[in-house]
Design a protein around this motif. Structure first.
Motif, PDB file in Angstrom:
ATOM      1  N   THR A 214     -13.773   0.069   4.398  1.00  0.00           N
ATOM      2  CA  THR A 214     -13.322  -1.344   4.666  1.00  0.00           C
ATOM      3  C   THR A 214     -13.151  -1.560   5.795  1.00  0.00           C
ATOM      4  O   THR A 214     -12.973  -2.899   6.081  1.00  0.00           O
ATOM      5  CB  THR A 214     -11.730  -1.629   3.462  1.00  0.00           C
TER       6      THR A 214
ATOM      7  N   ASN B  21      -8.520   3.121   1.608  1.00  0.00           N
ATOM      8  CA  ASN B  21     -10.001   2.789   1.557  1.00  0.00           C
ATOM      9  C   ASN B  21     -10.524   2.893   2.509  1.00  0.00           C
ATOM     10  O   ASN B  21     -10.400   1.953   3.660  1.00  0.00           O
ATOM     11  CB  ASN B  21      -9.952   0.876   0.944  1.00  0.00           C
ATOM     12  N   CYS B  22     -11.320   4.154   2.774  1.00  0.00           N
ATOM     13  CA  CYS B  22     -11.781   4.657   3.549  1.00  0.00           C
ATOM     14  C   CYS B  22     -12.913   3.542   4.249  1.00  0.00           C
ATOM     15  O   CYS B  22     -14.144   4.010   5.009  1.00  0.00           O
ATOM     16  CB  CYS B  22     -12.861   6.024   3.440  1.00  0.00           C
TER      17      CYS B  22
ATOM     18  N   GLY C 206      -9.125   1.654  -8.441  1.00  0.00           N
ATOM     19  CA  GLY C 206     -10.300   2.255  -8.376  1.00  0.00           C
ATOM     20  C   GLY C 206     -11.501   3.152  -9.374  1.00  0.00           C
ATOM     21  O   GLY C 206     -10.615   3.736 -10.549  1.00  0.00           O
TER      22      GLY C 206
ATOM     23  N   ARG D  50      -2.464   4.718  -0.082  1.00  0.00           N
ATOM     24  CA  ARG D  50      -3.345   4.788  -0.725  1.00  0.00           C
ATOM     25  C   ARG D  50      -3.846   3.964   0.324  1.00  0.00           C
ATOM     26  O   ARG D  50      -4.130   3.635   1.302  1.00  0.00           O
ATOM     27  CB  ARG D  50      -3.996   3.543  -1.671  1.00  0.00           C
TER      28      ARG D  50
ATOM     29  N   ASP E  81      -9.778   6.643  -1.032  1.00  0.00           N
ATOM     30  CA  ASP E  81     -10.813   6.326  -1.442  1.00  0.00           C
ATOM     31  C   ASP E  81     -11.764   6.128  -1.434  1.00  0.00           C
ATOM     32  O   ASP E  81     -11.828   5.238   0.049  1.00  0.00           O
ATOM     33  CB  ASP E  81     -10.016   4.952  -2.232  1.00  0.00           C
ATOM     34  N   ASP E  82     -12.897   6.163  -1.819  1.00  0.00           N
ATOM     35  CA  ASP E  82     -14.614   5.593  -1.416  1.00  0.00           C
ATOM     36  C   ASP E  82     -14.364   6.875   0.123  1.00  0.00           C
ATOM     37  O   ASP E  82     -15.184   6.204   0.835  1.00  0.00           O
ATOM     38  CB  ASP E  82     -14.716   4.377  -1.066  1.00  0.00           C
TER      39      ASP E  82
ATOM     40  N   ARG F  75       0.756  -1.160  -0.028  1.00  0.00           N
ATOM     41  CA  ARG F  75       0.351  -0.385   0.246  1.00  0.00           C
ATOM     42  C   ARG F  75       0.576   0.949   0.185  1.00  0.00           C
ATOM     43  O   ARG F  75       1.069   2.153  -0.640  1.00  0.00           O
ATOM     44  CB  ARG F  75      -0.514  -0.569   1.339  1.00  0.00           C
TER      45      ARG F  75
ATOM     46  N   ASP G 285     -15.096  -5.062  -2.027  1.00  0.00           N
ATOM     47  CA  ASP G 285     -13.921  -4.051  -2.434  1.00  0.00           C
ATOM     48  C   ASP G 285     -13.342  -6.162  -1.924  1.00  0.00           C
ATOM     49  O   ASP G 285     -11.557  -5.745  -2.392  1.00  0.00           O
ATOM     50  CB  ASP G 285     -13.278  -4.127  -0.709  1.00  0.00           C
TER      51      ASP G 285
ATOM     52  N   THR H  41     -13.835   9.598  -5.129  1.00  0.00           N
ATOM     53  CA  THR H  41     -15.926   8.509  -4.518  1.00  0.00           C
ATOM     54  C   THR H  41     -16.934   8.646  -5.198  1.00  0.00           C
ATOM     55  O   THR H  41     -16.831   8.898  -6.944  1.00  0.00           O
ATOM     56  CB  THR H  41     -16.601   9.447  -3.842  1.00  0.00           C
TER      57      THR H  41
ATOM     58  N   GLU I  69      -8.397   6.064  -9.515  1.00  0.00           N
ATOM     59  CA  GLU I  69      -7.263   5.324  -8.708  1.00  0.00           C
ATOM     60  C   GLU I  69      -5.655   5.548  -9.716  1.00  0.00           C
ATOM     61  O   GLU I  69      -5.043   6.000  -9.433  1.00  0.00           O
ATOM     62  CB  GLU I  69      -6.994   4.203  -8.116  1.00  0.00           C
TER      63      GLU I  69
ATOM     64  N   GLU J 153      -8.103  -3.910 -10.172  1.00  0.00           N
ATOM     65  CA  GLU J 153      -8.500  -3.527  -8.591  1.00  0.00           C
ATOM     66  C   GLU J 153      -8.283  -2.301  -8.868  1.00  0.00           C
ATOM     67  O   GLU J 153      -7.849  -0.891  -7.603  1.00  0.00           O
ATOM     68  CB  GLU J 153      -7.338  -3.941  -7.499  1.00  0.00           C
TER      69      GLU J 153
END
Length: 688
Positions: A427, A424-425, A688, A422, A463-464, A357, A652, A504, A403, A686
């Motif tokens: 998960t 992911n908000c 985004g 990165r 992300d998200d 990551r 995800d 988003t 992404e 994968e």
């Protein structure tokens, strides 16, 4: 000769097919699998073996042995009911264990096979000296090991009479007597002592075609004497392989009495042979019920059972399968895994994921296909934004490449030489996300810094962002306003200098109205909004995107696809691509998997059936000119596949969460993913 049917053509089935092809007493006549392009199905067709998409069609009275390699209990039970009376059914777990162990110890097998046909001897004895002569005593083949032992060059021996090279050779006698000689001692002219085995070569019609000798230094034979003694039958060879396996294995008879364990079993449990052999299967259990007894009672395999074993209460994970011969239960075989090792590997995996990551951004604007006017406008906005010291909000449907664009923005900015991280908000829970972003004052020293601190002078891609809770939104807003963080459990304000790139697929304006997104945070992030158009609105990019994806997938799959036909492209252009570029990659991957190895151009028939994503979008009365009507089963399969894909994407691609949401076991999810070729296409999807 025993006729064999292999059910399942995945890794296990392919291994069994390869193994049985080298055994004279077995003849693989049929292979059955729901996937016509499974590795085992392709290999079977290459060797002229009949293939079936249903094992129902493959089973008849000509089948002597059925090897079930799918590992599915329901398949195994159906085969038990369908097999002919005198047919032997070998369960998938045993087949997989045998195949894995035989391949793992193939080197040992190659050394100890001294009573099989010429082809097996040549392969297994590649490290031994080998000489082949014809009926005129002329040398027709000699390997490098033989040349080294004889202190000669291969070219010096080929075509010569064997007596010129080895005056005391007994190969001429073998040509006369047609009788093999095993483990005979011979002293060569150079003083070396060897042990040699001499065997006549006789074809199927009984004609003598030559003879060959395999020999090695006597010192090597002495060193291997204990290993090769009595390893002439399959049972003995299997025992040797089990003993040398790193997997902990135990075998019991039909009464649950211990028959065999290996050193790896002793290492895990702390129990040796005298404490297990001849004793009941419960003797090694310190906590839990015997899985061996359960399997013997139900005749069904058990996988993933946790228990404690041995005097040290070792936590283990147990897989046990029944051993059934001619319909009769003969015992069971168990494989034990040390849970501490599994947990250690899991920790290493988490560490690896954290490292991955934190890799630098790897894409630039040159990697983005933008022939359409909308996409060119998007890139122009992104290039302008990259030069400005402000937050950026990337908006677009899932799969549009948010992404990818975030990578490019970072690499175009003044921060390109610093980190790109990165997150992911959507998960993880609030506390975990807070610790990840802001740091954990109470954690170990190496984990106290948060990602905002780690990304100093770099970029953080959130992300998200629309999935973030209101509580975390407030904390993030505070960081954006004050340019400083407070670690979880701490009080010190730590200044940070990072660029926030958020993404988003949620309608944030609607989220503000319904109270799930803070208006103040929206205005902070939305200072430079960049919209990524869906693929259906940038069809000018379809062809170059397809070519780009073909090149990428060629590297992943080891293929050489170089073009797509106009008919196939026309079919894609009529589709709306609800999953956008990610779905296009999935479709191209499926097409490539369908293609034969020699094919180089994607044709219309390679493109999978393109379906809508929801019931109310389904065109139930579609034009037959575009596509033939599907059967009910095909329609149900298509919907199940699409539904699984959507739930995977929503989670995800985390399979454990997906299985839980679908209310099925993780193993059943893997089976369905394998059935529909899901996963082979998603491994690289994968972005985004």
């Amino acid at each position: 000769m025993q006729n064999v049917l292999i059910v399942g053509a995945g890794k296990g089935g392919t291994a069994i097919l390869h193994l049985f092809s080298d055994i004279d007493l077995l003849s693989v006549q049929k292979v059955a699998d729901i996937d016509p392009d499974a590795p085992g199905m392709i290999k079977a067709r290459e060797h002229g073996i009949a293939t079936y998409l249903s094992y129902n069609e493959a089973i008849d009275d000509t089948v002597d042995i059925i090897v079930e390699t799918t590992g599915e209990a329901t398949v195994f039970q159906e085969l038990r009911q369908m097999k002919p009376p005198n047919c032997v059914l070998i369960p998938g777990t045993v087949a997989h264990v045998i195949a894995d162990l035989l391949y793992e110890k193939e080197g040992l097998m190659n050394q100890i096979e001294n009573e099989v046909n010429m082809r097996e001897i040549l392969l297994s004895s590649i490290h031994d000296g080998m000489i082949v002569v014809d009926t005129d005593e002329q040398i027709t083949f000699v390997n490098q090991s033989a040349a080294n032992i004889l202190s000669l060059q291969e070219t010096e021996m080929l075509g010569k009479n064997i007596r010129e090279i080895i005056p005391d050779s007994a190969l001429p006698n073998i040509l006369q007597t047609r009788t093999k000689e095993i483990n005979k001692q011979l002293t060569l002219e150079n003083g070396k002592k060897v042990i040699t085995t001499r065997i006549p070569m006789i074809d199927d019609s009984g004609e003598l075609i030559g003879a060959f000798a395999v020999f090695k230094d006597i010192t090597e034979v002495v060193g291997l004497a204990e290993e090769v003694t009595d390893l002439k039958e399959v049972q003995t060879m299997l025992e040797a392989i089990i003993q040398s396996s790193e997997e902990a294995i135990s075998v019991v008879d039909e009464n649950g009495v211990g028959l065999m364990i290996n050193p790896a079993y002793t290492k895990i449990t702390g129990l040796d042979e005298k404490e297990i052999i001849g004793k009941p299967a419960t003797i090694d259990i310190s906590e839990g019920d015997s899985v061996h007894y359960e399997v013997l009672r139900t005749r069904k395999p058990v996988r993933g059972r946790k228990m404690k074993v041995g005097p040290f209460n070792k936590d283990v994970l147990v897989n046990v399968a029944p051993i059934i011969v001619d319909g009769a239960l003969k015992g069971s075989i168990g494989v034990i895994h040390d849970l501490s090792e599994i947990e250690s590997l899991s920790a290493e995996l988490k560490k690896a994921k954290r490292i991955i990551r934190n890799l630098e951004a790897k894409y630039t604007f040159d990697d983005i296909i933008a022939n359409s006017e909308d996409m060119r406008l998007t890139l122009e906005q992104a290039k302008i934004g990259a030069k400005m010291p402000t937050s950026i909000l990337l908006r677009g449907e899932p799969g549009t490449g948010k992404e990818l664009l975030a990578h490019a923005i970072h690499n175009e900015s003044r921060r390109k030489f610093d980190k790109f991280i990165r997150v992911n908000c959507g998960t993880v829970d609030d506390e975990t996300l807070q610790k990840e972003l802001f740091g954990d004052e109470l954690g170990p020293p190496e984990r106290q810094k948060g990602l905002f601190e780690e990304a100093r002078n770099g970029s953080v891609f959130l992300d998200d962002i629309g999935e973030m809770s209101l509580s975390m939104q407030g904390k993030l807003l505070k960081v954006l306003e004050d340019q400083e963080v407070v670690r979880f459990g701490g009080h010190e304000r730590i200044p940070v200098d990072v660029r926030i790139i958020a993404a988003t697929s949620v309608n944030l304006e609607r989220a503000i109205i319904n109270g799930s997104f803070k208006e103040s945070l929206f205005y902070r992030l939305n200072r430079l909004p960049i919209h990524l158009p869906p693929l259906r609105e940038r069809m000018d990019d379809l062809k170059p995107l397809t070519k780009h994806l073909m090149n990428y997938l060629n590297e992943s799959y080891g293929r050489h696809i170089n073009d797509i036909s106009e008919e196939a492209l026309d079919k894609l252009q009529k589709y709306s691509f609800p999953g956008n570029v990610r779905e296009l990659e999935n479709i191209i991957a499926q097409a490539i998997i369908k293609m034969h190895p020699h094919e180089r151009v994607i044709q219309e028939q390679h493109i999978p059936r393109l379906r809508k994503h929801t019931f109310d979008q389904l065109d139930l009365l579609h034009d037959q000119r575009d596509e033939e009507y599907a059967t009910l089963q095909e329609a149900m399969d298509d919907f199940e596949k699409q539904f699984i894909l959507e739930i995977l994407e929503a989670n995800d691609y985390i399979k454990s969460k997906t299985a839980k949401q679908l209310n099925i076991s993780i193993r059943n999810l893997y089976y369905k993913m394998d059935k529909y070729n899901i996963g082979k296409q998603l491994n690289s999807a994968e972005d985004g």
